[in-house]
Design a protein around this motif. Structure first.
Motif, PDB file in Angstrom:
ATOM      1  N   ALA A 138      15.106 -26.040  23.446  1.00  0.00           N
ATOM      2  CA  ALA A 138      15.357 -27.478  23.319  1.00  0.00           C
ATOM      3  C   ALA A 138      16.017 -27.770  21.962  1.00  0.00           C
ATOM      4  O   ALA A 138      15.765 -27.081  20.978  1.00  0.00           O
ATOM      5  CB  ALA A 138      14.051 -28.243  23.440  1.00  0.00           C
TER       6      ALA A 138
ATOM      7  N   TRP B  30      18.741 -30.298  25.456  1.00  0.00           N
ATOM      8  CA  TRP B  30      18.731 -28.832  25.505  1.00  0.00           C
ATOM      9  C   TRP B  30      19.647 -28.199  24.448  1.00  0.00           C
ATOM     10  O   TRP B  30      20.660 -28.780  24.056  1.00  0.00           O
ATOM     11  CB  TRP B  30      19.114 -28.324  26.897  1.00  0.00           C
TER      12      TRP B  30
ATOM     13  N   ARG C  31      19.609 -21.865  25.738  1.00  0.00           N
ATOM     14  CA  ARG C  31      18.954 -22.826  26.628  1.00  0.00           C
ATOM     15  C   ARG C  31      18.168 -22.123  27.743  1.00  0.00           C
ATOM     16  O   ARG C  31      17.238 -22.661  28.313  1.00  0.00           O
ATOM     17  CB  ARG C  31      20.052 -23.688  27.251  1.00  0.00           C
TER      18      ARG C  31
END
Ligand SMILES: Cc1ncc(COP(=O)(O)O)c(C=O)c1O
Length: 415
Positions: A251, A261, A267
């Motif tokens: 995040a 994200w 991610r």
């Protein structure tokens, strides 16, 4: 490649008093000293977490971890932002099934695969098909592993959203025409997922040349440790995908009720990754690149060709897969009509020869071959012809031993 055997410490050990002959490489490969040393060097000299520390160790490991990603990317002709580190092929395919497929497969859609898939590339699609109201279709194949490309004319439709297929069968050794299938799938707007667990370690693979959208493979089958694998996703596709797991590192900004994200591919790597494993995979890739993947392939063609000829000396033994070594990798599955594969495998083990017996996580293929199990010998860079000779000669002894007939083994006499 006799000269590299000294790089693999395990090859000098004995099993049941006999030199180890390791022919179970499709299950997992052995590790060269350089990979083993990379692991201990990591823990002795650098151990820290990636992407988050300001201290020197943290910076060192982040650099090495990202270097490994670049090496893996170069190895398969991909951009580094398309490389996600996973636990292995299984996790890589499941990632696609829980993210891309959940978002893109709708009721009435179709997923196309083959009957020779490893369960890792079948069960996730069975689940998606059931959950999304889609159907799973199969490209017909011959028992030798040849896929019927003419069937694609009717099987590939506007409803086909994904073609998921193995690049090399872990049972038959058959190499599938991924490039041709990908071209035709893309014409219909379907994406293509390639299970490269058996191909990436053994043949030169370039994702641009294959033109696949997803490629999954495992480090442990290509000289690296267990617990590290790779999912390549074409960056244009990756950009559209929702994260798989949520947590640390993946995040960018987090509020109590929402989050944004991080960049790609981080991610898709929630939590602390297998840092040592990724770095060691980079070292394994260096090792393979130093040898040259063309040389690796050529060595296995020679060894497999030799083994296929020698296997013909075995009575009542069926060998599965293509006979043309250009169309297969170094995997030989076989069955004796009268002796169960488990007996053969156990006999071989007593002579120090390790092969795999069973269904190889490909039960539908076993049904197609009309067997419950096969023996499987699989080769890698360090295997030599003398080991093939020992395999065939020990199999001959095993078949004689287990074949009913006049007792050949003298009973111990009571004195
Ligand atoms: C063709 C194929 N796909 C997938 C897998 C699963 O790999 P892993 O257990 O490393 O996730 C294997 C392992 O044998 C395989 O041979």
């Amino acid at each position: 490649m006799v000269s590299i055997r000294k790089d693999f410490p395990i090859l000098s050990r004995q099993v049941r008093g006999k030199p180890l002959v390791y022919l179970d490489n499709a299950a997992t490969s052995q590790k060269p000293r350089a990979v083993i040393q990379a692991l201990s060097e990591y823990y002795e000299q650098h151990n820290a977490n990636v992407h988050r520390a300001v201290h020197t160790l943290g910076q060192e490991v982040t650099e090495r971890y990202e270097e490994a990603r670049q090496k893996v990317a170069d190895f398969i002709g991909a951009p580094a932002e398309g490389i996600i580190f996973t636990r292995g092929t299984t996790e890589a395919i499941n990632l696609v099934s829980y993210t891309w497929a959940e978002a893109n497969i709708s009721p009435g859609d179709e997923i196309l695969t083959t009957p020779m898939e490893h369960h890792s590339n079948l069960l996730p699609w069975q689940r998606v098909a059931q959950a999304r109201g889609a159907s799973l279709k199969f490209i017909p194949m011959s028992p030798q592993g040849t896929l019927s490309l003419s069937a694609l004319d009717t099987l590939l439709t506007e409803r086909t959203k994904l073609v998921a297929l193995t690049h090399m069968s872990n049972v038959l050794g058959a190499i599938t025409p991924v490039k041709e299938i990908a071209r035709r799938a893309h014409e219909k707007g379907a994406l293509v997922l390639v299970d490269g667990a058996q191909s990436v370690p053994h043949i030169p693979v370039d994702v641009k040349d294959l033109d696949c959208d997803f490629l999954a493979f495992s480090g442990h089958k290509m000289l690296a440790p267990t617990g590290i694998g790779v999912l390549y996703v074409r960056p244009q596709v990756l950009e559209t995908m929702e994260p798989f797991q949520l947590g640390g590192e993946m995040a960018r900004e987090v509020w109590l009720d929402r989050a944004t994200w991080n960049d790609l591919p981080i991610r898709f790597e929630a939590g602390t990754p297998n840092i040592a494993g990724a770095i060691a995979l980079g070292v394994a890739v260096d090792y393979l690149r130093n040898l040259g993947m063309e040389r690796v392939r050529e060595h296995e063609i020679q060894l497999t060709g030799y083994a296929l000829v020698r296997f013909q000396e075995l009575p009542n033994t069926e060998v599965f897969g293509p006979w043309d070594t250009q169309q297969r990798g170094g995997i030989i599955s076989f069955c004796h009509t009268g002796v169960h594969s488990h007996d053969l495998g156990t006999f071989l083990d007593h002579e120090g020869v390790a092969i795999r017996v069973g269904h190889h996580c490909a039960m539908p293929l076993m049904e197609l071959l009309k067997v419950s199990a096969t023996g499987r010998a699989s080769f890698y860079i360090y295997n030599i012809k003398a080991e093939v000779d020992l395999l065939v000669e020990t199999l001959q002894k095993a078949i004689r031993y287990f074949t009913p007939g006049p007792r050949r083994v003298a009973r111990p006499t009571n004195s």
